[in-house]
Design an enzyme around this catalytic site. Structure first.
Site, mmCIF file in Angstrom:
data_model
loop_
_atom_site.group_PDB
_atom_site.id
_atom_site.type_symbol
_atom_site.label_atom_id
_atom_site.label_comp_id
_atom_site.label_asym_id
_atom_site.label_seq_id
_atom_site.Cartn_x
_atom_site.Cartn_y
_atom_site.Cartn_z
ATOM 1 N N GLN A 98 0.845 -1.208 0.000
ATOM 2 C CA GLN A 98 0.000 0.000 0.000
ATOM 3 C C GLN A 98 0.879 1.255 0.000
ATOM 4 O OE1 GLN A 98 -3.583 -0.722 2.899
ATOM 5 N NE2 GLN A 98 -1.886 -2.007 3.617
ATOM 6 N N ILE A 125 3.609 4.118 -1.036
ATOM 7 C CA ILE A 125 3.907 4.873 -2.270
ATOM 8 C C ILE A 125 5.353 5.366 -2.268
ATOM 9 C CG2 ILE A 125 1.518 5.589 -2.615
ATOM 10 C CD1 ILE A 125 2.159 8.251 -1.261
ATOM 11 N N HIS A 174 -1.416 1.266 -4.228
ATOM 12 C CA HIS A 174 -1.890 2.651 -4.072
ATOM 13 C C HIS A 174 -1.031 3.623 -4.863
ATOM 14 C CE1 HIS A 174 -4.166 1.682 -0.075
ATOM 15 N NE2 HIS A 174 -4.740 1.182 -1.141
ATOM 16 N N CYS A 228 -4.719 16.053 -19.087
ATOM 17 C CA CYS A 228 -4.369 15.553 -20.449
ATOM 18 C C CYS A 228 -3.427 14.361 -20.398
ATOM 19 C CB CYS A 228 -3.738 16.692 -21.261
ATOM 20 S SG CYS A 228 -2.076 17.143 -20.716
ATOM 21 N N CYS A 258 0.386 22.518 -16.338
ATOM 22 C CA CYS A 258 0.802 21.481 -17.290
ATOM 23 C C CYS A 258 1.381 22.148 -18.541
ATOM 24 C CB CYS A 258 -0.420 20.641 -17.688
ATOM 25 S SG CYS A 258 -0.125 19.574 -19.114
ATOM 26 N N SER A 293 -2.754 -1.389 9.333
ATOM 27 C CA SER A 293 -3.898 -1.434 10.261
ATOM 28 C C SER A 293 -5.032 -2.277 9.677
ATOM 29 C CB SER A 293 -4.406 -0.005 10.506
ATOM 30 O OG SER A 293 -4.859 0.547 9.262
ATOM 31 N N ASN A 298 3.272 -6.749 13.169
ATOM 32 C CA ASN A 298 2.756 -5.413 13.400
ATOM 33 C C ASN A 298 3.083 -4.981 14.823
ATOM 34 O OD1 ASN A 298 1.232 -3.531 11.625
ATOM 35 N ND2 ASN A 298 -0.134 -3.394 13.409
ATOM 36 N N GLU A 358 1.069 -3.378 16.704
ATOM 37 C CA GLU A 358 -0.145 -3.487 17.533
ATOM 38 C C GLU A 358 -0.996 -4.592 16.913
ATOM 39 O OE1 GLU A 358 -2.413 0.154 17.186
ATOM 40 O OE2 GLU A 358 -2.499 0.023 14.995
HETATM 41 N N1 APR Z 1 6.657 -2.054 12.804
HETATM 42 C C1 APR Z 1 5.468 -2.714 12.802
HETATM 43 N N2 APR Z 1 4.258 -2.088 12.759
HETATM 44 C C2 APR Z 1 4.274 -0.743 12.692
HETATM 45 C C3 APR Z 1 5.474 0.012 12.691
HETATM 46 C C4 APR Z 1 6.703 -0.707 12.751
HETATM 47 N N3 APR Z 1 7.891 -0.082 12.753
HETATM 48 N N4 APR Z 1 5.145 1.347 12.634
HETATM 49 C C5 APR Z 1 3.791 1.399 12.595
HETATM 50 N N5 APR Z 1 3.268 0.164 12.624
HETATM 51 C C6 APR Z 1 1.847 -0.224 12.548
HETATM 52 C C7 APR Z 1 0.877 0.756 13.152
HETATM 53 O O1 APR Z 1 0.683 0.490 14.523
HETATM 54 C C8 APR Z 1 -0.391 0.466 12.350
HETATM 55 O O2 APR Z 1 -1.116 -0.611 12.925
HETATM 56 O O3 APR Z 1 1.528 -0.254 11.167
HETATM 57 C C9 APR Z 1 0.148 0.042 10.985
HETATM 58 C C10 APR Z 1 0.025 1.145 9.949
HETATM 59 O O4 APR Z 1 -1.349 1.361 9.717
HETATM 60 P P1 APR Z 1 -1.800 2.647 8.887
HETATM 61 O O5 APR Z 1 -1.100 3.829 9.409
HETATM 62 O O6 APR Z 1 -3.300 2.619 8.843
HETATM 63 O O7 APR Z 1 -1.220 2.387 7.435
HETATM 64 P P2 APR Z 1 -1.830 1.465 6.289
HETATM 65 O O8 APR Z 1 -2.508 0.276 6.883
HETATM 66 O O9 APR Z 1 -0.748 1.211 5.330
HETATM 67 O O10 APR Z 1 -2.915 2.454 5.626
HETATM 68 C C11 APR Z 1 -3.560 1.992 4.463
HETATM 69 O O11 APR Z 1 -4.613 4.163 4.228
HETATM 70 O O12 APR Z 1 -4.573 6.441 4.270
HETATM 71 C C12 APR Z 1 -4.499 5.345 3.443
HETATM 72 O O13 APR Z 1 -3.471 5.318 1.330
HETATM 73 C C13 APR Z 1 -3.195 5.278 2.702
HETATM 74 O O14 APR Z 1 -2.018 3.291 1.969
HETATM 75 C C14 APR Z 1 -2.618 3.923 3.087
HETATM 76 C C15 APR Z 1 -3.845 3.166 3.567
#
Ligand code: APR
Length: 248
Positions: free
Chosen positions: A110, A112, A128, A139, A154, A197, A218, A220
């Site tokens: 996900q 970028i 993403h 365009c 552009c 998440s 993760n 959490e």
């Molecule tokens: N190691 C493990 N887990 C981590 C770390 C780390 N160093 N740092 C953060 N996290 C966990 C956070 O606790 C959270 O649960 O990674 C997760 C990141 O979740 P999000 O911030 O929601 O990111 P993501 O799931 O990629 O979001 C998905 O949402 O806003 C859009 O386009 C955006 O691609 C993104 C999409």
């Protein structure tokens, strides 16, 4: 029922993950922003997440791009400058090495940031989009990062519609990338989900598509609602580094 490894039991979880990586034939990885925080890119919903200071629907939405280009441009100018000097962390290099060794077959992400590719991973599906390709939304003419940063119109149609090739809220994911990711995950006998998440659809549906083992790394526990076999609670970079020790 997931087996959760944390604290002093985390090492056992790394060993279990290593056994799975060696046993399985087609491991696919799904990463989110938590894979990039150790490269100093903030995530979105973690404790210091980006969405604590910005409303995503306000700044990263196709409607904002169309109706409030100033706000859109301000947000993405900041995102571009954050990502300008970032480098992969050891966890990215571990994943690239595992691909080299044939222990993982593809990464669906996900993110970028482009850090998986920068670390040497070859088969990466950017669900993403990415921040490196800039183009005119009206365009389609490619543009440079400098033209976007300096808020140029552009060069072709003269419209103020330059943007990065990221998927904004309210936009569909790139169909070819999405379909390829589904094919890879359906084929997997291990899906390793790292640093997400699992709040955003449709990517949060992907873990349901593997018929193989499901593992979450993760910091959490976001496994609710999924049939994860293993949950390793901790920092992605550290866990990947500790796991690779059991793969030699
Ligand atoms: N190691 C493990 N887990 C981590 C770390 C780390 N160093 N740092 C953060 N996290 C966990 C956070 O606790 C959270 O649960 O990674 C997760 C990141 O979740 P999000 O911030 O929601 O990111 P993501 O799931 O990629 O979001 C998905 O949402 O806003 C859009 O386009 C955006 O691609 C993104 C999409």
């Amino acid at each position: 029922m997931s087996i959760i490894f944390a604290g002093e039991r985390l090492e056992d979880g790394c060993k279990e993950l290593a056994v799975l990586l060696l046993q399985t034939k087609y491991t696919v990885v799904l990463t989110g922003a938590g894979m990039d925080t150790e490269s100093n890119i903030p995530d979105f919903r973690g404790k210091n997440g980006l969405w604590r200071n910005y409303d995503p629907r306000l700044v990263a939405d196709i409607t904002t791009f169309q109706q409030n280009y100033d706000l859109f441009h301000e947000f993405y100018r900041e995102r571009l400058s954050t990502m300008k000097h970032v480098e992969p962390h050891p966890g990215h290099y571990v994943l690239a090495d595992l691909e080299q060794r044939g222990l993982i077959k593809a990464i669906t992400t996900q993110n970028i940031s482009g850090l998986h590719g920068k670390a040497g991973s070859k088969k990466v599906y950017e669900l993403h989009g990415n921040m490196k390709e800039i183009f005119c939304d009206r365009c389609g003419l490619p543009a440079t990062e400098q033209e976007l940063l300096s808020r140029q119109p552009c060069k072709g149609c003269k419209q103020y519609a330059l943007r990065p090739k990221v998927v904004l809220f309210g936009e569909p994911l790139p169909a070819d990338v999405w379909n390829a990711a589904i094919t890879e995950i359906k084929r997997s006998d291990l899906l390793l989900v790292i640093g997400t998440s699992l709040e955003v659809s449709p990517v949060n549906q992907l873990p349901y598509l593997t018929e193989g083992k499901l593992v979450l790394i993760n910091n959490e526990d976001r496994s609710a609602g999924y049939a994860f076999d293993l949950v390793l609670l901790g920092r992605a970079g550290e866990i990947l580094r500790r796991t690779v020790k059991y793969l030699s």
